[in-house]
Design an enzyme around this catalytic site. Structure first.
Site, PDB file in Angstrom:
ATOM      1  N   CYS A 196      61.724  42.231  21.084  1.00  0.00           N
ATOM      2  CA  CYS A 196      60.378  41.749  21.091  1.00  0.00           C
ATOM      3  C   CYS A 196      59.318  43.050  21.113  1.00  0.00           C
ATOM      4  CB  CYS A 196      60.072  40.837  22.013  1.00  0.00           C
ATOM      5  SG  CYS A 196      58.509  39.921  21.797  1.00  0.00           S
ATOM      6  N   HIS A 238      61.543  33.038  16.326  1.00  0.00           N
ATOM      7  CA  HIS A 238      61.047  33.858  17.563  1.00  0.00           C
ATOM      8  C   HIS A 238      59.651  33.649  17.483  1.00  0.00           C
ATOM      9  CE1 HIS A 238      61.220  37.744  19.586  1.00  0.00           C
ATOM     10  NE2 HIS A 238      60.126  37.735  19.335  1.00  0.00           N
ATOM     11  N   GLU A 239      58.740  33.872  16.329  1.00  0.00           N
ATOM     12  CA  GLU A 239      57.339  33.799  16.422  1.00  0.00           C
ATOM     13  C   GLU A 239      56.799  32.470  17.020  1.00  0.00           C
ATOM     14  OE1 GLU A 239      55.994  36.656  16.475  1.00  0.00           O
ATOM     15  OE2 GLU A 239      57.563  37.566  15.570  1.00  0.00           O
ATOM     16  N   HIS A 242      56.596  31.952  20.841  1.00  0.00           N
ATOM     17  CA  HIS A 242      55.544  32.497  21.225  1.00  0.00           C
ATOM     18  C   HIS A 242      54.386  31.801  21.567  1.00  0.00           C
ATOM     19  CE1 HIS A 242      56.668  37.130  21.817  1.00  0.00           C
ATOM     20  NE2 HIS A 242      57.012  37.092  20.595  1.00  0.00           N
TER      21      HIS A 242
END
Length: 277
Positions: A196, A238-239, A242
């Protein structure tokens, strides 16, 4: 316009601004009065894996482990010649509370505003400057539900073909997704090393679904749907994490966390095998 950001946040987001958060925003937020210069010496970060447990390819950033100034001068990612310092937000690092705060939806009527469009433009610049294949708004200190991502033939060409085939990694153009909602499809998952931009210098194995469906709005406020598989599905997950205040280290497989320098070393006994489950 820059000075009005605190009022925007109060009016649109209802986000509590602690002194620490304001201090962070001053350094990272594109809508504050000053943009920080991105440090030219910032080392790229990348996600890597292969079926033998040896590193080679990335997802959050696309770069080689031995990133030389010569290749940077050659403009090998963007074809823009020598990289120059640009005024843009810094990437927020792990330890900043903004990375663990749930992000806020953006009202439809605000999407076309100069403020939101400026945030999107800055996110794309930061992602490409890194260089990377994905970025979420909290990573530049803004708790809004915006993600940007892209993967290109040029990025992919720097990885061995057998690995990109195993990853099911294919190019896709720039995607800007506002207020995304992610649905996991099927039961198949895969275990790969992940990194990351906000956790510089470290990697860990993370299990992700192979197929996802993401719905949301584009930068013009139009409804969009993305059906993704393979590497693109991993980037989206993954995003999306966030935006929930979750980092990959919150989901990593136990005993797989390591520095980039130690990626060549085998996983500890009992760790999961890399690849499709």
């Amino acid at each position: 316009m820059m000075e009005r950001f605190p009022r925007l946040a109060q009016r649109v987001l209802s986000v509590p601004f602690t002194p620490k958060y304001l201090k962070s925003c001053k350094k990272t937020n594109p809508l504050t009065s000053h943009l920080m210069q991105l440090r030219g010496s910032q080392r790229p970060i990348f996600i890597q894996w292969n079926l033998q447990g040896r590193p080679s390819v990335c997802t959050d950033l696309i770069s080689k482990k031995n990133y030389s100034s010569a290749t940077a001068r050659a403009g090998w990612f963007l074809g823009l010649g020598e990289k120059k310092k640009q005024a843009m937000p810094d990437i927020v690092k792990a330890g900043d509370p903004v990375l663990h705060e749930p992000s806020q939806d953006i009202p439809l009527e605000e999407i076309g505003s100069e403020r939101i469009q400026k945030i999107i433009e800055e996110m794309v610049k930061v992602m490409r400057n890194a260089p990377g294949v994905g970025l979420a708004a909290p990573q530049i200190g803004i708790p809004l539900k915006i993600i940007v991502l892209e993967d290109t033939n040029e990025y992919i060409s720097y990885a061995p073909k057998d690995e990109t085939k195993a990853q099911d990694r294919r190019p896709f153009g720039l995607l800007v997704i506002i207020n995304p909602k992610l649905k996991k499809k099927g039961n198949k998952t895969a275990l790969f090393f992940e990194g990351c931009l906000s956790v510089d210098g470290f990697r860990a194995v993370v299990e992700r679904h192979l197929e996802v469906e993401v719905t949301g709005l584009d930068r013009n406020g139009k409804a969009i749907k993305v059906d993704a598989s393979g590497w693109q599905a991993r980037i989206l997950q993954h995003e999306y994490d966030h935006l929930d205040g979750t980092l990959y280290v919150d989901k990593m497989a136990p005993r797989t966390f390591r520095t980039v320098e130690n990626l060549d070393l085998p996983l500890a006994a009992g760790c999961p095998k890399l690849g499709v489950c």
